[in-house]
Design a protein around this motif. Structure first.
Motif, PDB file in Angstrom:
ATOM      1  N   LYS A 114      18.912  64.479   3.301  1.00 45.09           N
ATOM      2  CA  LYS A 114      19.723  65.658   3.614  1.00 45.09           C
ATOM      3  C   LYS A 114      21.134  65.194   3.981  1.00 45.09           C
ATOM      4  O   LYS A 114      21.315  64.148   4.609  1.00 45.09           O
ATOM      5  CB  LYS A 114      19.119  66.412   4.799  1.00 45.09           C
ATOM      6  N   LYS A 115      22.129  65.995   3.587  1.00 41.04           N
ATOM      7  CA  LYS A 115      23.530  65.630   3.830  1.00 41.04           C
ATOM      8  C   LYS A 115      24.294  66.788   4.447  1.00 41.04           C
ATOM      9  O   LYS A 115      23.841  67.934   4.423  1.00 41.04           O
ATOM     10  CB  LYS A 115      24.228  65.278   2.510  1.00 41.04           C
ATOM     11  N   ILE A 116      25.490  66.453   4.912  1.00 39.09           N
ATOM     12  CA  ILE A 116      26.490  67.454   5.282  1.00 39.09           C
ATOM     13  C   ILE A 116      27.364  67.652   4.047  1.00 39.09           C
ATOM     14  O   ILE A 116      27.921  66.689   3.510  1.00 39.09           O
ATOM     15  CB  ILE A 116      27.355  66.969   6.465  1.00 39.09           C
ATOM     16  N   TYR A 117      27.470  68.884   3.595  1.00 38.03           N
ATOM     17  CA  TYR A 117      28.309  69.188   2.429  1.00 38.03           C
ATOM     18  C   TYR A 117      29.545  69.946   2.902  1.00 38.03           C
ATOM     19  O   TYR A 117      29.439  70.973   3.586  1.00 38.03           O
ATOM     20  CB  TYR A 117      27.524  70.036   1.422  1.00 38.03           C
ATOM     21  N   VAL A 118      30.708  69.412   2.557  1.00 36.36           N
ATOM     22  CA  VAL A 118      31.977  70.032   2.962  1.00 36.36           C
ATOM     23  C   VAL A 118      32.613  70.689   1.738  1.00 36.36           C
ATOM     24  O   VAL A 118      32.958  70.008   0.765  1.00 36.36           O
ATOM     25  CB  VAL A 118      32.939  68.994   3.583  1.00 36.36           C
ATOM     26  N   LEU A 119      32.749  72.011   1.778  1.00 37.50           N
ATOM     27  CA  LEU A 119      33.320  72.777   0.672  1.00 37.50           C
ATOM     28  C   LEU A 119      34.806  72.983   0.955  1.00 37.50           C
ATOM     29  O   LEU A 119      35.176  73.477   2.036  1.00 37.50           O
ATOM     30  CB  LEU A 119      32.629  74.137   0.557  1.00 37.50           C
ATOM     31  N   HIS A 120      35.666  72.621  -0.003  1.00 35.27           N
ATOM     32  CA  HIS A 120      37.116  72.685   0.263  1.00 35.27           C
ATOM     33  C   HIS A 120      37.883  72.691  -1.048  1.00 35.27           C
ATOM     34  O   HIS A 120      37.298  72.647  -2.133  1.00 35.27           O
ATOM     35  CB  HIS A 120      37.536  71.465   1.099  1.00 35.27           C
ATOM     36  N   GLU A 121      39.246  72.726  -0.931  1.00 37.70           N
ATOM     37  CA  GLU A 121      40.081  72.634  -2.140  1.00 37.70           C
ATOM     38  C   GLU A 121      41.315  71.769  -1.912  1.00 37.70           C
ATOM     39  O   GLU A 121      42.228  71.781  -2.712  1.00 37.70           O
ATOM     40  CB  GLU A 121      40.469  74.032  -2.643  1.00 37.70           C
ATOM     41  N   ASN A 122      41.318  71.014  -0.817  1.00 46.38           N
ATOM     42  CA  ASN A 122      42.498  70.203  -0.512  1.00 46.38           C
ATOM     43  C   ASN A 122      42.068  68.904   0.166  1.00 46.38           C
ATOM     44  O   ASN A 122      41.736  68.900   1.350  1.00 46.38           O
ATOM     45  CB  ASN A 122      43.453  70.996   0.394  1.00 46.38           C
ATOM     46  N   ASN A 123      42.104  67.815  -0.594  1.00 53.03           N
ATOM     47  CA  ASN A 123      41.669  66.512  -0.062  1.00 53.03           C
ATOM     48  C   ASN A 123      42.469  66.100   1.171  1.00 53.03           C
ATOM     49  O   ASN A 123      41.926  65.494   2.101  1.00 53.03           O
ATOM     50  CB  ASN A 123      41.814  65.432  -1.138  1.00 53.03           C
ATOM     51  N   GLU A 124      43.766  66.417   1.169  1.00 50.55           N
ATOM     52  CA  GLU A 124      44.634  65.973   2.274  1.00 50.55           C
ATOM     53  C   GLU A 124      44.234  66.609   3.599  1.00 50.55           C
ATOM     54  O   GLU A 124      44.485  66.053   4.663  1.00 50.55           O
ATOM     55  CB  GLU A 124      46.096  66.298   1.939  1.00 50.55           C
ATOM     56  N   TRP A 125      43.628  67.795   3.545  1.00 47.80           N
ATOM     57  CA  TRP A 125      43.196  68.464   4.772  1.00 47.80           C
ATOM     58  C   TRP A 125      41.779  68.069   5.181  1.00 47.80           C
ATOM     59  O   TRP A 125      41.288  68.507   6.216  1.00 47.80           O
ATOM     60  CB  TRP A 125      43.257  69.983   4.593  1.00 47.80           C
ATOM     61  N   THR A 126      41.123  67.272   4.367  1.00 47.62           N
ATOM     62  CA  THR A 126      39.719  66.934   4.615  1.00 47.62           C
ATOM     63  C   THR A 126      39.545  65.470   5.010  1.00 47.62           C
ATOM     64  O   THR A 126      38.524  65.088   5.574  1.00 47.62           O
ATOM     65  CB  THR A 126      38.891  67.253   3.347  1.00 47.62           C
ATOM     66  N   ILE A 127      40.558  64.660   4.754  1.00 50.45           N
ATOM     67  CA  ILE A 127      40.438  63.208   4.938  1.00 50.45           C
ATOM     68  C   ILE A 127      40.109  62.823   6.388  1.00 50.45           C
ATOM     69  O   ILE A 127      39.319  61.907   6.625  1.00 50.45           O
ATOM     70  CB  ILE A 127      41.718  62.489   4.431  1.00 50.45           C
ATOM     71  N   HIS A 128      40.648  63.545   7.364  1.00 51.64           N
ATOM     72  CA  HIS A 128      40.396  63.189   8.769  1.00 51.64           C
ATOM     73  C   HIS A 128      38.963  63.517   9.187  1.00 51.64           C
ATOM     74  O   HIS A 128      38.364  62.780   9.973  1.00 51.64           O
ATOM     75  CB  HIS A 128      41.409  63.870   9.684  1.00 51.64           C
ATOM     76  N   LEU A 129      38.417  64.584   8.639  1.00 50.19           N
ATOM     77  CA  LEU A 129      37.008  64.902   8.898  1.00 50.19           C
ATOM     78  C   LEU A 129      36.120  63.853   8.242  1.00 50.19           C
ATOM     79  O   LEU A 129      35.136  63.389   8.842  1.00 50.19           O
ATOM     80  CB  LEU A 129      36.668  66.300   8.368  1.00 50.19           C
ATOM     81  N   GLU A 130      36.482  63.465   7.035  1.00 50.88           N
ATOM     82  CA  GLU A 130      35.721  62.446   6.304  1.00 50.88           C
ATOM     83  C   GLU A 130      35.651  61.138   7.106  1.00 50.88           C
ATOM     84  O   GLU A 130      34.594  60.518   7.235  1.00 50.88           O
ATOM     85  CB  GLU A 130      36.396  62.213   4.942  1.00 50.88           C
ATOM     86  N   LYS A 131      36.783  60.744   7.677  1.00 49.96           N
ATOM     87  CA  LYS A 131      36.820  59.507   8.481  1.00 49.96           C
ATOM     88  C   LYS A 131      35.883  59.593   9.682  1.00 49.96           C
ATOM     89  O   LYS A 131      35.207  58.624  10.027  1.00 49.96           O
ATOM     90  CB  LYS A 131      38.253  59.233   8.963  1.00 49.96           C
ATOM     91  N   ARG A 132      35.845  60.756  10.327  1.00 48.20           N
ATOM     92  CA  ARG A 132      34.976  60.941  11.491  1.00 48.20           C
ATOM     93  C   ARG A 132      33.501  60.953  11.082  1.00 48.20           C
ATOM     94  O   ARG A 132      32.650  60.422  11.816  1.00 48.20           O
ATOM     95  CB  ARG A 132      35.336  62.237  12.226  1.00 48.20           C
ATOM     96  N   LEU A 133      33.194  61.530   9.945  1.00 48.67           N
ATOM     97  CA  LEU A 133      31.807  61.526   9.459  1.00 48.67           C
ATOM     98  C   LEU A 133      31.352  60.099   9.164  1.00 48.67           C
ATOM     99  O   LEU A 133      30.216  59.708   9.475  1.00 48.67           O
ATOM    100  CB  LEU A 133      31.683  62.398   8.203  1.00 48.67           C
ATOM    101  N   GLN A 134      32.262  59.306   8.596  1.00 45.87           N
ATOM    102  CA  GLN A 134      31.964  57.891   8.327  1.00 45.87           C
ATOM    103  C   GLN A 134      31.775  57.126   9.633  1.00 45.87           C
ATOM    104  O   GLN A 134      30.849  56.321   9.767  1.00 45.87           O
ATOM    105  CB  GLN A 134      33.098  57.270   7.509  1.00 45.87           C
ATOM    106  N   GLU A 135      32.650  57.404  10.604  1.00 50.07           N
ATOM    107  CA  GLU A 135      32.609  56.740  11.907  1.00 50.07           C
ATOM    108  C   GLU A 135      31.262  56.974  12.600  1.00 50.07           C
ATOM    109  O   GLU A 135      30.726  56.077  13.259  1.00 50.07           O
ATOM    110  CB  GLU A 135      33.748  57.319  12.759  1.00 50.07           C
ATOM    111  N   LEU A 136      30.716  58.178  12.411  1.00 51.06           N
ATOM    112  CA  LEU A 136      29.435  58.534  13.032  1.00 51.06           C
ATOM    113  C   LEU A 136      28.238  58.203  12.129  1.00 51.06           C
ATOM    114  O   LEU A 136      27.104  58.551  12.456  1.00 51.06           O
ATOM    115  CB  LEU A 136      29.426  60.021  13.390  1.00 51.06           C
TER     116      LEU A 136
END
Length: 311
Positions: free
Chosen positions: A3-25
């Motif tokens: 099972k995963k967390i799926y992030v629905l979006h249309e702008n990579n630049e606004w999602t990169i900081h969330l992505e880093k935190r998901l990786q960190e955890l």
């Protein structure tokens, strides 16, 4: 399959900081970039937790139909009983300030007086119905202060409408709204994760808000994690919650509207009266303000999504 967390979006630049935190955890995740695509209604979606960061300003990035595609994806996910945050109903609020204002008022939250106009010729009529000057115009489906202009007379509005400066709203709806003046030249943005209050950010509107301090024209860009840094680190400041009753009403509004993650902007007039004027379900956070305060929105959001995934 994990099972995963799926992030629905249309702008990579606004999602990169969330992505880093998901990786960190060390949380399993996948990004679904929904500027275009397909939805196979004959198949079931994967298992996991789904979080939508779709933006009302997607058309400004040439993603005109991203919200419509996201609406289809969210309906599909909800039909199959998946756990969805900022789902179908939240998306309708992201795409309509009219719907935001009526729902805010339902919970006793004051919004600026507003008249809705469809058709360029009807905007002057709407301004006359408002019976107040100065006033502002803004787009109903918008972000980044789209279409925000300040007028001190009907004649100035007529001149603007006749010029090539007029911006046609993407959904055809222009709002004509009373101008709320903040004597201290700031607006406040209250942030919520999981429907619960996290913190408030005071945004200094003394630079660049002369035309529209009642609607934070540059707030979309200033909250963006990319581009030029604000001129002063104190442009954004995490502050104590001095409006507990208002925040409680915001939480009630969010729960009833099925909005899980949002920033709600409000302004305070000379009499100390508060007016809420924007609900942003695709919220970003300011790094400078957070580092001083020691609270990190994207980290809290990643933690929240991780907790939901592990339930």
């Amino acid at each position: 399959m994990t099972k995963k967390i799926y992030v629905l979006h249309e702008n990579n630049e606004w999602t990169i900081h969330l992505e880093k935190r998901l990786q960190e955890l060390s949380l399993p995740y996948e990004l679904w970039h929904l500027d275009e695509g397909t939805v196979n209604l004959n198949e079931a979606p994967p298992e996991g937790v789904f979080y939508s960061r779709m933006s009302a300003s997607s058309h400004t990035r040439d993603h005109r139909y991203a919200p419509e595609l996201t609406g289809a994806v969210l309906a599909w996910l909800e039909f199959h009983g998946r756990t969805v945050f900022n789902g179908t109903e939240a998306l309708t609020y992201e795409l309509s300030k009219v719907k935001q204002y009526l729902q805010l008022e339902r919970f006793g939250i004051t919004t600026p007086k507003t008249v809705v106009a469809v058709g360029k010729a009807r905007i002057v009529e709407a301004a006359k119905q408002l019976h107040t000057v100065p006033f502002i115009t803004k787009h109903n489906r918008a972000g980044k202060g789209l279409g925000v202009q300040l007028f001190y007379s009907i004649e100035a509005l007529e001149e603007y409408l006749a010029s090539d400066r007029f911006e046609e709203p993407v959904d055809g709806i222009t709002l004509v709204q009373e101008y709320i003046k903040s004597p201290e030249q700031f607006i406040t943005r209250a942030e919520f994760i999981g429907g619960k209050y996290m913190y408030s950010v005071r945004v200094d509107t003394s630079e660049g808000f002369e035309l529209c301090p009642a609607d934070a024209c540059q707030i979309g860009d200033l909250f963006c994690p990319v581009g030029e840094a604000p001129k002063s680190n104190m442009k954004f400041q995490v502050v104590e919650n001095t409006y507990p009753e208002l925040i409680a009403k915001f939480e009630q509004f969010l729960a009833a509207s099925k909005i899980d993650v949002a920033g709600i902007e409000f302004i305070v007039d000379a009499e100390g009266k508060t007016y809420a004027y924007d609900v942003n379900t695709n919220t970003n956070y300011n790094a400078d303000a957070e580092s001083i305060h020691g609270t990190y929105g994207m980290l809290e959001l990643a933690k929240f999504l991780g907790e939901q995934l592990n339930k």
